[in-house]
Structures are given as C-alpha cells and as structure tokens.
Design an enzyme around this catalytic site. Structure first.
Site, PDB file in Angstrom:
ATOM      1  N   CYS A 226       0.826  -1.200   0.000  1.00  0.00           N
ATOM      2  CA  CYS A 226       0.000   0.000   0.000  1.00  0.00           C
ATOM      3  C   CYS A 226       0.864   1.256   0.000  1.00  0.00           C
ATOM      4  CB  CYS A 226      -0.865  -0.010   1.256  1.00  0.00           C
ATOM      5  SG  CYS A 226      -1.621  -1.596   1.563  1.00  0.00           S
TER       6      CYS A 226
ATOM      7  N   ARG B 119       1.428   2.159  -6.128  1.00  0.00           N
ATOM      8  CA  ARG B 119       1.785   1.131  -5.144  1.00  0.00           C
ATOM      9  C   ARG B 119       0.602   0.236  -4.799  1.00  0.00           C
ATOM     10  NH1 ARG B 119       6.339   2.157  -2.219  1.00  0.00           N
ATOM     11  NH2 ARG B 119       5.505   0.941  -0.508  1.00  0.00           N
TER      12      ARG B 119
ATOM     13  N   TRP C  60      -3.517  -2.006  -1.437  1.00  0.00           N
ATOM     14  CA  TRP C  60      -3.431  -3.172  -2.308  1.00  0.00           C
ATOM     15  C   TRP C  60      -3.681  -4.346  -1.389  1.00  0.00           C
ATOM     16  CZ3 TRP C  60       0.758  -7.006  -3.187  1.00  0.00           C
ATOM     17  CH2 TRP C  60       0.555  -7.779  -4.311  1.00  0.00           C
TER      18      TRP C  60
ATOM     19  N   ASN D 128       1.019  -0.466   6.017  1.00  0.00           N
ATOM     20  CA  ASN D 128       1.479  -1.184   4.826  1.00  0.00           C
ATOM     21  C   ASN D 128       2.313  -2.361   5.316  1.00  0.00           C
ATOM     22  OD1 ASN D 128       2.547  -2.088   2.395  1.00  0.00           O
ATOM     23  ND2 ASN D 128       4.263  -0.661   2.518  1.00  0.00           N
ATOM     24  N   GLY D 129       2.026  -3.549   4.812  1.00  0.00           N
ATOM     25  CA  GLY D 129       2.768  -4.733   5.264  1.00  0.00           C
ATOM     26  C   GLY D 129       1.805  -5.822   5.682  1.00  0.00           C
TER      27      GLY D 129
ATOM     28  N   GLU E 265      11.803 -11.236 -21.373  1.00  0.00           N
ATOM     29  CA  GLU E 265      11.372  -9.896 -20.941  1.00  0.00           C
ATOM     30  C   GLU E 265      10.307  -9.316 -21.865  1.00  0.00           C
ATOM     31  OE1 GLU E 265      11.051  -6.266 -18.879  1.00  0.00           O
ATOM     32  OE2 GLU E 265      11.501  -8.340 -18.355  1.00  0.00           O
TER      33      GLU E 265
ATOM     34  N   LYS F  81       6.575  -8.177 -20.626  1.00  0.00           N
ATOM     35  CA  LYS F  81       6.031  -6.825 -20.825  1.00  0.00           C
ATOM     36  C   LYS F  81       4.642  -6.896 -21.473  1.00  0.00           C
ATOM     37  CE  LYS F  81       7.892  -4.769 -18.557  1.00  0.00           C
ATOM     38  NZ  LYS F  81       8.929  -5.468 -17.873  1.00  0.00           N
TER      39      LYS F  81
ATOM     40  N   GLU G  18       2.071  -8.302 -18.979  1.00  0.00           N
ATOM     41  CA  GLU G  18       1.764  -7.397 -17.853  1.00  0.00           C
ATOM     42  C   GLU G  18       0.754  -6.325 -18.213  1.00  0.00           C
ATOM     43  OE1 GLU G  18       4.961  -6.091 -14.903  1.00  0.00           O
ATOM     44  OE2 GLU G  18       6.043  -6.353 -16.771  1.00  0.00           O
TER      45      GLU G  18
ATOM     46  N   HIS H 240      11.399 -28.540 -29.289  1.00  0.00           N
ATOM     47  CA  HIS H 240      11.145 -29.537 -28.236  1.00  0.00           C
ATOM     48  C   HIS H 240       9.764 -29.346 -27.617  1.00  0.00           C
ATOM     49  CE1 HIS H 240      15.304 -30.770 -28.601  1.00  0.00           C
ATOM     50  NE2 HIS H 240      15.653 -29.502 -28.503  1.00  0.00           N
TER      51      HIS H 240
ATOM     52  N   LYS I  87       3.729  -2.149  -8.073  1.00  0.00           N
ATOM     53  CA  LYS I  87       5.080  -1.786  -8.484  1.00  0.00           C
ATOM     54  C   LYS I  87       6.142  -2.536  -7.699  1.00  0.00           C
ATOM     55  CE  LYS I  87       8.222   0.242 -10.757  1.00  0.00           C
ATOM     56  NZ  LYS I  87       8.467  -0.298 -12.086  1.00  0.00           N
TER      57      LYS I  87
HETATM   58  C1  AGP Z   1       8.215  -5.866 -13.970  1.00  0.00           C
HETATM   59  O1  AGP Z   1       7.693  -5.052 -14.943  1.00  0.00           O
HETATM   60  C2  AGP Z   1       7.348  -6.031 -12.779  1.00  0.00           C
HETATM   61  N1  AGP Z   1       7.002  -4.822 -12.188  1.00  0.00           N
HETATM   62  C3  AGP Z   1       7.889  -7.042 -11.775  1.00  0.00           C
HETATM   63  O2  AGP Z   1       8.112  -8.266 -12.437  1.00  0.00           O
HETATM   64  C4  AGP Z   1       9.177  -6.614 -11.064  1.00  0.00           C
HETATM   65  O3  AGP Z   1      10.256  -6.681 -11.939  1.00  0.00           O
HETATM   66  C5  AGP Z   1       9.434  -7.553  -9.882  1.00  0.00           C
HETATM   67  O4  AGP Z   1       8.352  -7.465  -8.998  1.00  0.00           O
HETATM   68  C6  AGP Z   1      10.739  -7.208  -9.163  1.00  0.00           C
HETATM   69  O5  AGP Z   1      10.659  -5.920  -8.636  1.00  0.00           O
HETATM   70  P1  AGP Z   1      11.990  -5.203  -8.100  1.00  0.00           P
HETATM   71  O6  AGP Z   1      12.927  -5.033  -9.256  1.00  0.00           O
HETATM   72  O7  AGP Z   1      11.509  -3.891  -7.543  1.00  0.00           O
HETATM   73  O8  AGP Z   1      12.556  -6.088  -7.033  1.00  0.00           O
END
Ligand code: AGP
Length: 606
Positions: free
Chosen positions: A2, A27, A74, A98-99, A479, A483, A486, A502, A601
């Site tokens: 959060c 967040r 969140w 938060n936590g 990657e 992307k 996501e 394979h 994030k």
């Molecule tokens: C990537 O676009 C995502 N936001 C996610 O996979 C991210 O890379 C992952 O949670 C790791 O986050 P960090 O680099 O802040 O540790």
C-alpha cells in the site's frame, strides 16, 4: 502493498494528503482513505476503488484540519471494500498500515476473548485495538504504540493518530518502507519519495525497528525500547516533474524514452576509458577469494540477472548462478565463503529478494545489490550497492530500471574481469568505448519506433504471442513476453529458440505472431534456422534485426531494425522495440498501462 502519507503543519491537509496518495497510487489502488484531526476528534473518510472515489467523497464532506494521515491500498488481508479500507479506528486509536501482521490470527483471538469486536477483516485493525487497550491503561500515545508493536510479528509501516494528541503522528517501520519529509514548520510521512517530493526534498529514511514522533516543529526517532536514534536527512535531487508524466500519455512511455538519460546517469563517473576499468563505489572484491557469483531477483530484474550471467562469466570467467529469489530463499542454498551474492531490485523492497539476501548473508555471503531506490531496505542491508540512476519509476511495468540494471551488470563484468585479469585493458577500453555509444543508439531506436505502431495495430487482437531469442538475447525474449503479458493481458511466452522444436513449435499456426530477436553476431545462423521453421508452419514472424542485415527482410513478415553492435551490449537495444511493441498493443487495447490489473510496483509480501 500500500501507500501511506501523513502531514503535520499549519496548512489544511486534506488536499495535501490526497495529492500524496495520487502520487502513490502505483503502489496499490483498490481502496483508499484519510483521517484528519478536526476539533480534537478524528474524522475518517474511506472509499472502495480508485482515488477519484475518495476525492469525490472529500468534496462532499468538506473535511478541514492540519494533522492527518492517508492510505491507498493493495489488499492482502480482507477484500478490497470500504470496510477493509484504511484508516482503521478503534476507541481512541486510528491506524494506516502497509505490510502484513503475520500473527494477526492469534492476536485477534486474544482480543476477542477480551471482549473486543472487529469491524473489518484486516490484519491492520488489530494494531488500533492494541494501542487503544494500552491507552485505557493510562499509557502515553507513544508508549501505547510501542507496547502494541512489541506484540506484533511481521512487516509494517504504520502511522497512528491518538485522540487527544491532535498535534502528533506516531509512525513506525519494520520490513516495509517509510520516510519522513522535513519541512519548514511542517513535517511529512510517506511510503515513497514521489508522494511528498512536491513539498520537500529533505528526507529521512527510517530504519527497521524505528519509531518516530512527528510534530509540526520536530521529528524524534527512537527504537522500540524508547532509545533515541540519530537519523541523517538526505536531500533528494529528483525534481518533482520527474515524478510527473512530462507530457507523455503514460508514465511507461515517458520512462521508455528516459532510458538514454537513465543509462548515461548510471554509467556516468563509474568508467575510466583511459584505464579500461569500471568502479563500484564503496565496494571491492578480492579476486583471489572470489569463487562464484550468485545473482537472485524477481520478475524483470530476474531477466536482467540472466543477462548478468553472460556478462560476468564472459568477462571475468567466474562461474555465475542465477536464481529466482522466491525459490532460492526456501532451497536451503549452499553458500561458500568465496561467494558473492548479487541482488537486483528496482524498488529495493521486494520481499522475496530481501529474504533471499538475508538467507545468504546468514550463511556468510557478501552481498552487492543493484538497486534503484536510495535508502531502500535491500540497499541498506547490503555490503555494497551499485545504484542504478533510473530516477523514480512509476509505471508498474519496469522499463528504464531494466536497462539501467543491464548497464550496471556491464560495469560489474568489467570490474570483475579487470580484477580477475581475464579482461585485458585493451578489450575493456574497447567495450567501454562501445558502451558509451549506447545512449545515443538507444535514442536512435526510440526515435525510429513509428513502424512499431503499424505492427502493433496488426497483431493487437492476437490471442497469444511467442518470443524467441538465443544466448544473451534469450532473457530478452523472456522480458519481451513479460512486458506484453503485464500490460496488454495477452498470453505470451518467451523461449530459448533452440528449445522451440522440443515443444512450443506445436503452437505455431497462421494466428500466432512470433517475435524473434535475430541481430547479427554469434548464433545468427541458428536463429535464422529457427525462424525458417516458424515460417514453414505459416507462423507470422516479427524480427528484431541488425541494420545492414541484407537477408532477413526477405524471410520475415516484419523487421524492426537496431544498430549493429557487439553481443554483450545487444540486450540494451534489442529490448527497446519489445517494450514499445507491448506498450503500443496495450494502448490500442485500452488497458490501464501504468497500473495494470492485479499488479503492484513493488511486491513487499510473499
Ligand atoms: C516488472 O515489470 C514487474 N514490475 C515485476 O516483475 C518486477 O520486476 C518484480 O516485482 C521485481 O521488482 P523489483 O525489481 O523492484 O525487485
């Protein structure tokens, strides 16, 4: 995970809190709320859903007050409802958190036995009950918060208001980020810098176990036992605009275009072209004792780690192991004296990466972290930090942080290669020369990305995508697929091209777009074989290819050209068209590009 913000000062604070929450919405954004001291009473407004709902409520209710706390959520414990939204008030105590309170079930049972009644499903509400219980035993607000936290296990960043102490916010952190913002006759609390960057640049990064008593004229930091702790404030150089969109439609698009600057800032003053060397401030390794490098990370940072294996093994000839942090932490990993653990994390707060690092440290490994947030937990608990200077990354889908991580790994490869003697001064100078060209070459690729819009429109309604790459570009295939998944919600898979026959080759037909990373260099012939196999099965091939490649245009449907560069540096360019393709497809599909569903994030919970 959060976002928290707080204010104590002379100004009316509802709008200050709301603005802070807006800057923290990346967040977590499933519900929100604020609590304000008004006429010695605590007034609370909460709403389900995006912050606009809370803003509408505030317009209707017209709160006023100069001391308050706010929260954007969140959900982890309890569904995203108004009832479970923060702040939570019980008796005289109001809390935002938060936590995760790991022992919340036991504490809730004990409180129920003592006649307490709960109004939410959250773990957080327990803290309010515990604080109020101590207050009723004549504890001071500060002591009440300390006594409550002594019973709590888990991760928390919390802010507490206590009725009657209406000029004070009491805050605490353990395994979740919390900073103080120091103003003139006013002070702030926030989960992250952007929330208050428009109000102050002086920040104090609280440490795990810190509490603080925040008043308009003072911030007193102490530990759980009440001992005063000295904490330095740091001036944050980011400007507020950096936290804003800078005129782009989305933060992600702005951050894609910020990559040349971000890479420049990351390699700046860490390279010596003359000596052919790279420096890692405040961290040195003894090559004679360094036996192995282990890199752990999550998500996009994990893909950077795989590229790191190619770079460090290639330049320093030291064995490199790469592991998913969420697996590493529970695998009882073997750690030897000669091990260097490298953690990679944009946020520096990812729970799995932090736990993996603590596990390895416990077993004697030295830790170097590649991290983007100054003062974050991973950075502070590492033996050395190679900060990436991407600036604040707001878009949930990581872009500029990724390429700055790749550049940091090139620096690490050069640093270790020169110290193991496996990389000669001449080779290093040549590599550094080419690395210094990268920002300009990135700009070139990004300035010529219009053709990607056409490709994106053609495939925006595809059901699936397949990404293929070889060698150092295999993790870039992973990657590219991540992307797209996501932000566009299209199912996509990244695969080592050599593995295609394979299994995944069974997926190929005239409806499957296949993105192939095929720059000139080692493995080129092999990758051409692979894309020919795709074509033979009517698959549609989009190739990321080197400018000047005479043949590839004849054998694929679409070509996205990048400057021809040496393999070690190719990932810094080959990933750009894939970021842009994912962005354009998502934008065409109208998804929430900066705050995709179900994502956050920085994942500070397991
Ligand atoms: C990537 O676009 C995502 N936001 C996610 O996979 C991210 O890379 C992952 O949670 C790791 O986050 P960090 O680099 O802040 O540790």
């Amino acid at each position: 995970m959060c976002g928290i913000v707080g204010y104590v000062g002379p100004d009316s604070c509802p709008e200050i809190l709301l603005e802070g929450l807006r800057r923290l919405e990346y967040r977590g954004y499933d519900s929100a709320g604020i609590a304000i001291f008004e006429d010695s009473a605590t007034r609370i407004l909460r709403s389900e859903g995006k912050l606009n709902n809370l803003s509408a409520l505030l317009d209707e209710k017209q709160l006023s007050g100069t001391v308050g706390i706010g929260h954007t959520r969140w959900a982890t414990h309890g569904r995203p409802t108004e009832q479970n939204a923060h702040p939570h008030k019980y008796g005289r105590a109001t809390v935002v958190h938060n936590g995760i309170i790991e022992n919340h079930a036991q504490l809730r049972a004990q409180l129920l036995e003592r006649g307490h009644e709960f109004s939410s499903e959250t773990d957080t509400e327990i803290v309010a009950h515990l604080v109020d219980e101590s207050i009723s035993k004549d504890a001071t607000p500060l002591d009440a918060v300390r006594q409550a936290l002594m019973q709590v296990e888990g991760a928390y960043a919390i802010c507490v208001l206590v009725d009657g102490a209406d000029d004070t916010i009491i805050v605490a952190r353990k395994d979740a980020p919390l900073i103080l913002g120091i103003g003139e006759g006013e002070n702030y609390v926030a989960s992250d810098i952007p929330a208050i960057l428009n109000r102050t640049r002086q920040m104090v990064f609280l440490e795990d176990g810190d509490l603080a008593v925040v008043k308009a004229g003072s911030c007193r930091v102490l530990d759980l036992d009440g001992n005063t702790m000295e904490r330095q404030s740091e001036k944050i150089l980011w400007d507020a605009v950096m936290a804003e969109k800078g005129g782009y439609k989305h933060f992600m698009l702005k951050e894609i275009h910020e990559q040349p600057r971000a890479v420049t800032d990351t390699i700046r003053d860490r390279l010596s072209p003359a000596e052919g060397d790279a420096y890692i401030d405040g961290f040195d390794v003894d090559p004679s004792t360094l036996k192995r490098v282990v890199i752990v990370a999550c998500g996009t940072s994990y893909h950077a780690a795989i590229v790191g294996k190619f770079l460090v093994e290639g330049m320093a000839r030291i064995p490199v192991e790469v592991d998913l942090a969420s697996e590493y932490r529970y695998r009882d990993p073997l750690v030897d004296e000669g091990d260097l653990l490298v953690t990679i994390s944009q946020s520096g707060e990812t729970a799995d990466t932090l736990a993996a690092m603590r596990e390895a440290k416990k077993k004697g490994a030295r830790v170097l972290s590649i991290c983007n947030v100054v003062g974050s937990t991973i950075a502070r608990e590492s033996d050395g930090v190679l900060y990436t200077h991407a600036g604040p990354e707001i878009g949930v889908a990581s872009t500029k942080a990724f390429t700055t991580q790749l550049s940091a790994l090139v620096l690490l490869g050069i640093h270790l290669g020169r110290r193991t003697g496996k990389l000669s001064g001449d080779d290093a100078r040549e590599l550094i020369h080419d690395l210094l060209q990268i920002p300009e070459q990135m700009k070139e690729v990004l300035d010529h990305s219009a053709s990607i819009n056409v490709i994106a429109r053609r495939y925006a309604n595809a059901r699936d995508f397949l990404y293929l790459g070889r060698g150092i570009n295999y993790p870039i295939a992973l990657e590219g697929a991540l992307k797209l998944k996501e932000i566009s919600y299209i199912h996509a898979e990244g695969y080592a091209a050599g593995e295609m026959k394979h299994g995944p080759i069974a997926l190929i037909d005239e409806d499957l777009p296949v993105v192939v990373i095929a720059p000139l260099g080692s493995g080129y012939e092999k990758i051409i074989n692979n894309l020919t196999e795709v074509r033979a099965r009517e698959g549609m091939v989009i190739a990321v290819a080197s400018r000047g490649d005479p043949d590839i245009g004849e054998i694929v449907d679409d070509v996205i050209q990048i400057p021809h560069i040496r393999p070690e540096l190719q990932p810094l360019l080959t990933v750009l068209p894939l970021q842009m393709l994912a962005y354009r497809v998502a934008d065409i599909r109208g998804t929430d590009v900066d705050q995709p569903r179900n994502l956050a994030k920085s994942v500070t919970v397991e």
